[in-house]
Design a protein around this motif. Structure first.
Motif, mmCIF file in Angstrom:
data_model
loop_
_atom_site.group_PDB
_atom_site.id
_atom_site.type_symbol
_atom_site.label_atom_id
_atom_site.label_comp_id
_atom_site.label_asym_id
_atom_site.label_seq_id
_atom_site.Cartn_x
_atom_site.Cartn_y
_atom_site.Cartn_z
ATOM 1 N N THR A 162 -0.351 7.957 -1.151
ATOM 2 C CA THR A 162 -0.497 6.282 -0.846
ATOM 3 C C THR A 162 0.264 6.111 0.317
ATOM 4 O OG1 THR A 162 0.025 6.100 -3.365
ATOM 5 C CG2 THR A 162 1.041 4.305 -1.925
ATOM 6 N N ASP A 163 1.407 6.686 1.031
ATOM 7 C CA ASP A 163 1.788 6.230 2.112
ATOM 8 C C ASP A 163 1.028 6.411 3.506
ATOM 9 O OD1 ASP A 163 4.209 5.523 0.968
ATOM 10 O OD2 ASP A 163 5.501 7.180 1.346
ATOM 11 N N GLN A 183 -0.962 12.261 -8.004
ATOM 12 C CA GLN A 183 -1.795 12.094 -6.862
ATOM 13 C C GLN A 183 -1.578 10.916 -6.044
ATOM 14 O OE1 GLN A 183 -5.253 12.466 -9.609
ATOM 15 N NE2 GLN A 183 -5.791 14.499 -8.533
ATOM 16 N N LEU A 184 -1.374 9.772 -6.687
ATOM 17 C CA LEU A 184 -1.090 8.452 -6.028
ATOM 18 C C LEU A 184 0.343 8.757 -5.021
ATOM 19 C CD1 LEU A 184 -1.868 5.762 -8.626
ATOM 20 C CD2 LEU A 184 -3.052 6.129 -6.524
ATOM 21 N N ASP A 185 1.415 9.405 -5.402
ATOM 22 C CA ASP A 185 2.471 9.865 -4.732
ATOM 23 C C ASP A 185 2.154 10.462 -3.655
ATOM 24 O OD1 ASP A 185 4.263 8.192 -6.350
ATOM 25 O OD2 ASP A 185 4.665 9.992 -7.428
ATOM 26 N N GLU A 188 -0.365 9.718 -11.417
ATOM 27 C CA GLU A 188 0.800 9.301 -10.560
ATOM 28 C C GLU A 188 1.038 10.229 -9.577
ATOM 29 O OE1 GLU A 188 4.230 7.820 -12.913
ATOM 30 O OE2 GLU A 188 3.018 6.596 -14.201
ATOM 31 N N ALA A 201 -8.424 5.293 -7.400
ATOM 32 C CA ALA A 201 -6.805 4.823 -7.550
ATOM 33 C C ALA A 201 -6.578 4.055 -8.609
ATOM 34 C CB ALA A 201 -6.466 4.054 -6.213
ATOM 35 N N GLN A 202 -7.837 3.292 -8.856
ATOM 36 C CA GLN A 202 -7.579 2.261 -9.767
ATOM 37 C C GLN A 202 -7.779 3.039 -11.277
ATOM 38 O OE1 GLN A 202 -10.322 -0.972 -9.602
ATOM 39 N NE2 GLN A 202 -8.971 -2.352 -11.216
ATOM 40 N N THR A 216 -12.537 5.579 -2.942
ATOM 41 C CA THR A 216 -11.097 5.815 -3.160
ATOM 42 C C THR A 216 -10.383 4.759 -3.886
ATOM 43 O OG1 THR A 216 -11.334 6.937 -0.870
ATOM 44 C CG2 THR A 216 -9.076 6.151 -1.707
ATOM 45 N N THR A 217 -11.038 3.261 -3.676
ATOM 46 C CA THR A 217 -10.184 2.540 -4.610
ATOM 47 C C THR A 217 -10.688 2.472 -6.225
ATOM 48 O OG1 THR A 217 -10.628 0.897 -2.797
ATOM 49 C CG2 THR A 217 -10.209 -0.243 -4.907
ATOM 50 N N LEU A 239 -2.512 6.746 3.109
ATOM 51 C CA LEU A 239 -3.397 5.416 3.026
ATOM 52 C C LEU A 239 -2.928 4.333 3.557
ATOM 53 C CD1 LEU A 239 -5.369 6.624 -0.275
ATOM 54 C CD2 LEU A 239 -6.331 6.487 2.013
ATOM 55 N N LEU A 240 -1.922 3.780 2.985
ATOM 56 C CA LEU A 240 -1.385 2.513 3.509
ATOM 57 C C LEU A 240 -1.135 2.438 4.760
ATOM 58 C CD1 LEU A 240 1.135 1.765 0.753
ATOM 59 C CD2 LEU A 240 -0.855 0.551 1.124
#
Length: 135
Positions: free
Chosen positions: A108-109, A103-105, A101, A95-96, A91-92, A111-112
């Motif tokens: 992200t919350d 997909q990250l949006d 953007e 994401a990297q 996953t890292t 996952l965090l």
């Protein structure tokens, strides 16, 4: 089919199994499975099915199965955790380098929060172990 069937069959369910006695010694030479018990591994319970009285042989076979099943489940649990570590690494990497953007949006919350929760538990448990070792 194998030359000889086992005496018992365990139909696995979430908390344990339904236990059947396997019988092939009948005139029709077909397989009969007669339910004899219900097993709950989490509670360590063996409940006879209906009005059955379980023999010592039944109880021994069920006990052996419960021990083996518990070992299997424990091995699966730790294997799942090792896979989770691998998946976190994948996953890292995603994401990297691969994630858009959007997909990250989307993730992200969630996952965090999940990682924060996991980190809090791991830090607390490690501190507890260190304190016990120190005492």
């Amino acid at each position: 089919m194998a030359s000889e069937l086992p005496d018992y069959y365990f139909r696995v369910r979430e908390n344990g199994a339904f236990v059947f006695r396997v019988d092939t010694e009948n005139r029709q030479r077909r397989i009969d499975m007669d339910q004899i018990a219900v097993v709950n591994i989490r509670k360590g319970e063996i409940k006879p099915h209906g009005d059955r009285i379980l023999s010592q042989e039944d109880l021994a076979a069920i006990g052996d199965w419960m021990r083996a099943r518990s070992e299997t489940l424990a091995a699966r649990d730790i294997d799942d955790i090792h896979r989770a570590v691998d998946y976190l690494n994948l996953t890292t990497h995603w994401a990297q380098g691969k994630a858009s953007e959007a997909q990250l949006d989307e993730v992200t919350d969630a996952l965090l929060l999940a990682m924060h929760d996991l980190r809090s538990v791991l830090v607390r448990k490690k501190a507890e172990r260190l304190m016990r070792e120190r005492d």
